[in-house]
Design a protein around this motif. Structure first.
Motif, PDB file in Angstrom:
ATOM      1  N   PRO A 278      48.710  63.627  42.571  1.00 15.94           N
ATOM      2  CA  PRO A 278      47.498  62.831  42.507  1.00 15.94           C
ATOM      3  C   PRO A 278      47.799  61.364  42.618  1.00 15.94           C
ATOM      4  O   PRO A 278      48.875  60.920  42.266  1.00 15.94           O
ATOM      5  N   MET A 279      46.863  60.629  43.118  1.00 20.92           N
ATOM      6  CA  MET A 279      46.991  59.180  43.199  1.00 20.92           C
ATOM      7  C   MET A 279      46.964  58.602  41.806  1.00 20.92           C
ATOM      8  O   MET A 279      46.420  59.191  40.878  1.00 20.92           O
ATOM      9  N   PRO A 280      47.605  57.414  41.613  1.00 24.65           N
ATOM     10  CA  PRO A 280      47.537  56.765  40.324  1.00 24.65           C
ATOM     11  C   PRO A 280      46.084  56.595  39.905  1.00 24.65           C
ATOM     12  O   PRO A 280      45.229  56.142  40.658  1.00 24.65           O
ATOM     13  N   GLY A 281      45.799  56.998  38.667  1.00 25.72           N
ATOM     14  CA  GLY A 281      44.450  56.857  38.166  1.00 25.72           C
ATOM     15  C   GLY A 281      43.589  58.086  38.396  1.00 25.72           C
ATOM     16  O   GLY A 281      42.465  58.174  37.899  1.00 25.72           O
TER      17      GLY A 281
ATOM     18  N   LEU B  86      52.175  50.757  58.665  1.00 23.34           N
ATOM     19  CA  LEU B  86      53.054  49.606  58.883  1.00 23.34           C
ATOM     20  C   LEU B  86      53.004  48.650  57.693  1.00 23.34           C
ATOM     21  O   LEU B  86      54.039  48.108  57.272  1.00 23.34           O
ATOM     22  N   ARG B  87      51.803  48.447  57.143  1.00 27.12           N
ATOM     23  CA  ARG B  87      51.685  47.558  55.994  1.00 27.12           C
ATOM     24  C   ARG B  87      52.438  48.110  54.785  1.00 27.12           C
ATOM     25  O   ARG B  87      53.139  47.377  54.086  1.00 27.12           O
ATOM     26  N   VAL B  88      52.296  49.409  54.559  1.00 29.73           N
ATOM     27  CA  VAL B  88      52.980  50.033  53.428  1.00 29.73           C
ATOM     28  C   VAL B  88      54.492  49.926  53.584  1.00 29.73           C
ATOM     29  O   VAL B  88      55.224  49.593  52.642  1.00 29.73           O
ATOM     30  N   ILE B  89      54.977  50.207  54.794  1.00 28.02           N
ATOM     31  CA  ILE B  89      56.426  50.179  55.036  1.00 28.02           C
ATOM     32  C   ILE B  89      56.968  48.764  54.916  1.00 28.02           C
ATOM     33  O   ILE B  89      57.977  48.516  54.231  1.00 28.02           O
ATOM     34  N   VAL B  90      56.318  47.820  55.572  1.00 30.03           N
ATOM     35  CA  VAL B  90      56.808  46.435  55.572  1.00 30.03           C
ATOM     36  C   VAL B  90      56.781  45.838  54.174  1.00 30.03           C
ATOM     37  O   VAL B  90      57.642  45.028  53.807  1.00 30.03           O
ATOM     38  N   ALA B  91      55.806  46.244  53.346  1.00 31.82           N
ATOM     39  CA  ALA B  91      55.682  45.684  52.006  1.00 31.82           C
ATOM     40  C   ALA B  91      56.639  46.327  51.004  1.00 31.82           C
ATOM     41  O   ALA B  91      56.744  45.862  49.868  1.00 31.82           O
TER      42      ALA B  91
ATOM     43  N   ALA C 202      54.266  60.270  46.678  1.00 35.34           N
ATOM     44  CA  ALA C 202      53.722  60.373  45.329  1.00 35.34           C
ATOM     45  C   ALA C 202      52.729  59.250  45.026  1.00 35.34           C
ATOM     46  O   ALA C 202      51.691  59.472  44.401  1.00 35.34           O
ATOM     47  N   ARG C 203      53.019  58.062  45.492  1.00 31.65           N
ATOM     48  CA  ARG C 203      52.163  56.912  45.192  1.00 31.65           C
ATOM     49  C   ARG C 203      50.888  56.894  46.030  1.00 31.65           C
ATOM     50  O   ARG C 203      49.850  56.447  45.562  1.00 31.65           O
ATOM     51  N   THR C 204      50.973  57.354  47.264  1.00 35.99           N
ATOM     52  CA  THR C 204      49.838  57.198  48.180  1.00 35.99           C
ATOM     53  C   THR C 204      49.129  58.497  48.520  1.00 35.99           C
ATOM     54  O   THR C 204      47.981  58.474  48.976  1.00 35.99           O
ATOM     55  N   GLY C 205      49.805  59.644  48.349  1.00 36.36           N
ATOM     56  CA  GLY C 205      49.212  60.914  48.739  1.00 36.36           C
ATOM     57  C   GLY C 205      49.172  61.138  50.235  1.00 36.36           C
ATOM     58  O   GLY C 205      48.539  62.079  50.702  1.00 36.36           O
ATOM     59  N   VAL C 206      49.846  60.287  51.015  1.00 36.58           N
ATOM     60  CA  VAL C 206      49.852  60.390  52.479  1.00 36.58           C
ATOM     61  C   VAL C 206      51.243  60.793  52.943  1.00 36.58           C
ATOM     62  O   VAL C 206      52.243  60.222  52.494  1.00 36.58           O
ATOM     63  N   ARG C 207      51.320  61.771  53.867  1.00 38.95           N
ATOM     64  CA  ARG C 207      52.599  62.214  54.415  1.00 38.95           C
ATOM     65  C   ARG C 207      52.899  61.412  55.670  1.00 38.95           C
ATOM     66  O   ARG C 207      52.262  61.594  56.696  1.00 38.95           O
TER      67      ARG C 207
ATOM     68  N   ILE D   7      53.976  59.213  38.169  1.00 34.02           N
ATOM     69  CA  ILE D   7      53.030  59.276  39.278  1.00 34.02           C
ATOM     70  C   ILE D   7      52.703  60.720  39.617  1.00 34.02           C
ATOM     71  O   ILE D   7      51.605  61.068  40.006  1.00 34.02           O
ATOM     72  N   VAL D   8      53.689  61.627  39.437  1.00 36.54           N
ATOM     73  CA  VAL D   8      53.477  63.048  39.650  1.00 36.54           C
ATOM     74  C   VAL D   8      53.514  63.710  38.284  1.00 36.54           C
ATOM     75  O   VAL D   8      54.539  64.214  37.880  1.00 36.54           O
ATOM     76  N   PRO D   9      52.417  63.698  37.505  1.00 36.96           N
ATOM     77  CA  PRO D   9      52.460  64.159  36.120  1.00 36.96           C
ATOM     78  C   PRO D   9      52.807  65.640  36.041  1.00 36.96           C
ATOM     79  O   PRO D   9      52.110  66.483  36.586  1.00 36.96           O
TER      80      PRO D   9
END
Length: 509
Positions: free
Chosen positions: A19-22, A248-253, A378-383, A462-464
């Motif tokens: 699940p996503m955080p929160g 790209l934003r996720v990777i670069v950051a 785990a943080r984003t839920g996106v593969r 993040i992965v409870p």
């Protein structure tokens, strides 16, 4: 060792649907539906694919310079110029292929169709690279070299962008992932023995063209065999498609991405230059026939193979991060020792040390990358394994650019231009390519690795584990390893996982 994923289905349903955080406890992330138990991919079936991907590209990278510069007489400066351009193209195509792979939705999966498509293209372009028409010289030889360098490299990128992305998806449990990775690195070392260590002898007997025909055909068959046996996670087909700009934003950051990518790129460039320089070192520094390069290469690769099990056991006990750092230090010191080699015997001793360090990095590098992919999912839920691995490939593929810098350096420092124009100090030029430049690169990689840190306890938050009942929860806790998910205390893989925290229960002191 081949095992089937009877318990991997439970682990996958726990880890890949974080699940996503929160998100309220027990909720499932958008786009990742429930999945029924499915048989896992046998690690050996996946791992053998590394043999197929390695056997042509190892011969390609190890002997392309020697074949065109020494055997065909192409100017080393032209080689450096083409490799500089190729490095840019090869670095750019990796993210493109990764993006296409992540967004592919087909009845055959996301990764497998691309591997099956690219395998014959890789084989054909590789064979033609080592089969230039008789009489080519000057500009026409350079054009042939450039065209098939790009085609071989880009088809290899397409295969590996998809093959590499399968590792974290097929083997979400870290222990089983370590087994799969160890097996595939073993297959890679077998491929290197054949396509690097034995190639000087094989090409002496049957020539470069026929050798490439055999290696290319074997590679295509093995890659397709691997792809047909990979059982991709069906949930990924219904998951949200990653958006290019968002990815790209996720990777670069991601700070860890930059640290790991640059470290991996420096190490990769250093070893690529070492392998390419062995034939030059044997011929010009040791003043021995070309075939003697087999003994030195076989030592490096053979010691790597023998030490792989040792490094894998250390990884399973202490985790990949500390072992990764130690292996890079060992490799850097071993490369420095190569500058002292002045005979085949001393070169073999130093080469054994290089093999020791090389084996350690092979056993850990992909596991470090996989941890980063786990953390992002785990943080984003996106593969988006393909995008991440292709972004790493961007840096690794720049080793061609670094190799071009090495050959430009020996041209400027030692006057070495080609087999017909070696300058007055070809022995020093070969030693620089084999030892000095790679030592600097790997030392920088070892320094950067010190700044990479993973908090597996944070990943477990993040992965409870409390949202997962029974053995699956214990598997997630085990996969988190290194830090206990409940206490944050460091544990070894030999310790039993702590009981999972129940949903809504506060962190334990």
């Amino acid at each position: 060792m081949t095992t089937h994923g009877d318990h991997d289905g439970a682990v996958e349903s726990a880890t890949a649907v974080a699940p996503m955080p929160g998100t309220p406890a027990g909720a499932r992330p958008t786009g990742l539906p429930e999945t029924s138990g499915r048989p896992g991919t046998p690690p050996a079936r996946y791992a053998v694919g590394m043999f197929g991907t390695s056997i042509p590209i190892n011969m390609f990278t190890a002997f392309m310079a020697y074949f065109y510069i020494v055997e065909l007489g192409m100017d080393g400066r032209a080689y450096a110029a083409v490799m500089g351009v190729y490095a840019v193209i090869d670095a750019i195509d990796n993210p493109v292929y990764g993006y296409l792979s992540d967004r592919t939705r087909s009845r055959w999966g996301r990764r497998r169709p691309w591997m099956i498509l690219a395998a014959p293209i890789l084989a054909i372009s590789f064979i033609l690279f080592f089969s230039p028409p008789t009489g080519l010289e000057g500009t026409t030889l350079i054009v042939w070299f450039a065209v098939f360098t790009v085609l071989t490299g880009t088809s290899d990128s397409l295969v590996n962008a998809n093959y590499g992305a399968l590792l974290p998806e097929l083997f979400p449990n870290e222990r089983r992932r370590a087994v799969a990775n160890s097996l595939r690195q073993g297959f890679q070392l077998v491929a290197m023995i054949i396509s690097v260590a034995l190639t000087p002898m094989i090409t002496t007997a049957i020539g470069y063209s026929r050798t490439a025909m055999i290696f290319g055909a074997v590679a295509a068959v093995v890659i397709i065999f691997c792809a047909l046996g990979a059982r991709e996670d069906p949930r990924a087909l219904s998951a949200e498609q990653p958006r290019l700009l968002d990815s790209l934003r996720v990777i670069v950051a991601n700070r860890k991405f930059w640290l790991i990518a640059v470290t991996s790129g420096l190490y990769s460039a250093g070893m690529a230059l070492v392998i390419a320089a062995v034939a030059f070192f044997v011929k010009y520094t040791l003043r021995l026939p070309e075939g003697n390069a087999t003994y030195l290469l076989a030592t490096v690769i053979g010691i790597s193979a023998m030490c792989l099990l040792l490094w894998t056991r250390l990884v399973r006990r202490y985790g990949p991060e500390p072992i990764w750092r130690i292996a890079l230090i060992v490799l850097a010191l071993a490369l420095a020792s190569m500058s002292l080699a002045n005979s085949l015997a001393t070169a073999i001793v130093c080469g054994a040390l290089v093999g020791l360090g090389y084996s350690g990095v092979m056993a850990t590098m992909d596991l470090i990358v996989a941890r980063l992919l786990d953390e992002d999912t785990a943080r984003t839920g996106v593969r988006r394994e393909g995008m991440f691995l292709s972004a790493f490939g961007f840096f690794n593929r720049l080793n061609a650019f670094v190799k071009s810098l090495g050959f430009l350096a020996v041209a400027a420092l030692f006057g070495f231009h080609s087999g017909d124009d070696t300058g007055t100090r070809p022995d020093e030029a070969a030693r620089f390519l084999l030892s000095t430049f790679p030592f600097v690169l790997v030392t920088c990689a070892a320094i950067l690795s010190r700044f990479v840190r993973f908090d597996r306890g944070a990943a477990a938050e993040i992965v409870p584990t409390g949202t997962i009942d029974g053995p699956a929860g214990a598997e997630v806790a085990e996969a988190a390893a290194v830090h206990d998910p409940n206490t944050g205390a460091r544990v070894s893989d030999d310790d039993p996982p702590a009981a999972p925290r129940q949903a809504g229960e506060p962190p334990r002191a």
